[in-house]
Motif scaffolding. Structure first.
Motif, PDB file in Angstrom:
ATOM      1  N   VAL A  94       2.362  27.377 -20.166  1.00 33.19           N
ATOM      2  CA  VAL A  94       3.702  27.464 -20.751  1.00 33.19           C
ATOM      3  C   VAL A  94       4.686  26.767 -19.822  1.00 33.19           C
ATOM      4  O   VAL A  94       4.691  27.015 -18.620  1.00 33.19           O
ATOM      5  N   LYS A  95       5.519  25.888 -20.411  1.00 27.19           N
ATOM      6  CA  LYS A  95       6.559  25.221 -19.618  1.00 27.19           C
ATOM      7  C   LYS A  95       7.910  25.850 -19.915  1.00 27.19           C
ATOM      8  O   LYS A  95       8.206  26.227 -21.040  1.00 27.19           O
ATOM      9  N   ARG A  96       8.725  25.911 -18.876  1.00 29.57           N
ATOM     10  CA  ARG A  96      10.082  26.433 -18.982  1.00 29.57           C
ATOM     11  C   ARG A  96      11.079  25.353 -18.569  1.00 29.57           C
ATOM     12  O   ARG A  96      10.812  24.568 -17.673  1.00 29.57           O
ATOM     13  N   ALA A  97      12.222  25.346 -19.230  1.00 32.10           N
ATOM     14  CA  ALA A  97      13.263  24.351 -18.965  1.00 32.10           C
ATOM     15  C   ALA A  97      14.458  25.008 -18.284  1.00 32.10           C
ATOM     16  O   ALA A  97      14.858  26.115 -18.650  1.00 32.10           O
ATOM     17  N   THR A  98      15.001  24.328 -17.308  1.00 27.06           N
ATOM     18  CA  THR A  98      16.246  24.769 -16.665  1.00 27.06           C
ATOM     19  C   THR A  98      17.117  23.556 -16.390  1.00 27.06           C
ATOM     20  O   THR A  98      16.618  22.438 -16.228  1.00 27.06           O
ATOM     21  N   LEU A  99      18.414  23.801 -16.329  1.00 26.85           N
ATOM     22  CA  LEU A  99      19.335  22.724 -15.967  1.00 26.85           C
ATOM     23  C   LEU A  99      19.390  22.610 -14.451  1.00 26.85           C
ATOM     24  O   LEU A  99      19.363  23.614 -13.744  1.00 26.85           O
ATOM     25  N   THR A 100      19.505  21.391 -13.993  1.00 26.14           N
ATOM     26  CA  THR A 100      19.736  21.149 -12.572  1.00 26.14           C
ATOM     27  C   THR A 100      21.231  21.314 -12.310  1.00 26.14           C
ATOM     28  O   THR A 100      22.029  21.494 -13.243  1.00 26.14           O
TER      29      THR A 100
END
Length: 162
Positions: free
Chosen positions: A103-109
């Motif tokens: 599972v991949k998770r996305a976050t803002l830099t």
């Protein structure tokens, strides 16, 4: 049947104006106008929306690709394609989930948060302009109708009538 060419004759149906065509045209026009409004950020409206969804769906680890896909009502492959330039430009990071590496998770830099904040200011200006041009009541009616059309209940009712 056209005897000379063998093609079927064209039948013109006397029907009301096409709602689908009108909405597609309106969506394209608004998309172009919002893209122009967001041009100083270097991002398109769809990219800013995706970044906003990442922040609103985020828990401590960021939303999963599946959660983002559902929120954006797009398939995983379209989502992956949309995320690619944001990852490339250092605005979003994708990393494996701590409990399930599939599972991949996305976050803002940090840069992604800066750009999203810049975009939010421009969105506010653009949105107020749309409200001013349509009038608050018409703008609300448009949003309400769009919400109704995108609902599962509408889709199910439509399909049942075909």
């Amino acid at each position: 049947m056209n005897e000379a060419s063998g093609d079927p004759e064209l039948v013109i149906v006397d029907a009301p104006p096409c709602t689908n065509n009108a909405l597609r045209g309106a969506t394209r026009q608004l998309g172009i106008l919002y893209d122009e409004a967001f041009a100083p950020t270097g991002l398109k409206a769809t990219q800013l929306l995706l970044m906003w969804r990442i922040t609103t769906l985020a828990d401590a680890d960021g939303p999963t690709m599946q959660a983002l896909s559902g929120a954006m009502t797009v398939g995983i492959s379209a989502l992956t394609h949309a995320l690619r330039p944001l990852v490339r430009d250092g605005l979003v990071t994708l990393r494996p989930d701590a409990h399930d590496r599939r599972v991949k998770r996305a976050t803002l830099t940090t840069l992604g948060r800066v750009r999203l904040n810049e975009g939010a200011v421009l969105w506010s200006v653009a949105n107020r302009r749309v409200e001013a041009l349509l009038g608050p009541a018409s703008a609300q009616t448009l949003r309400s109708l769009a919400d109704e059309i995108t609902s599962e209940a509408f889709a199910n009712s439509f399909r049942q009538g075909l």
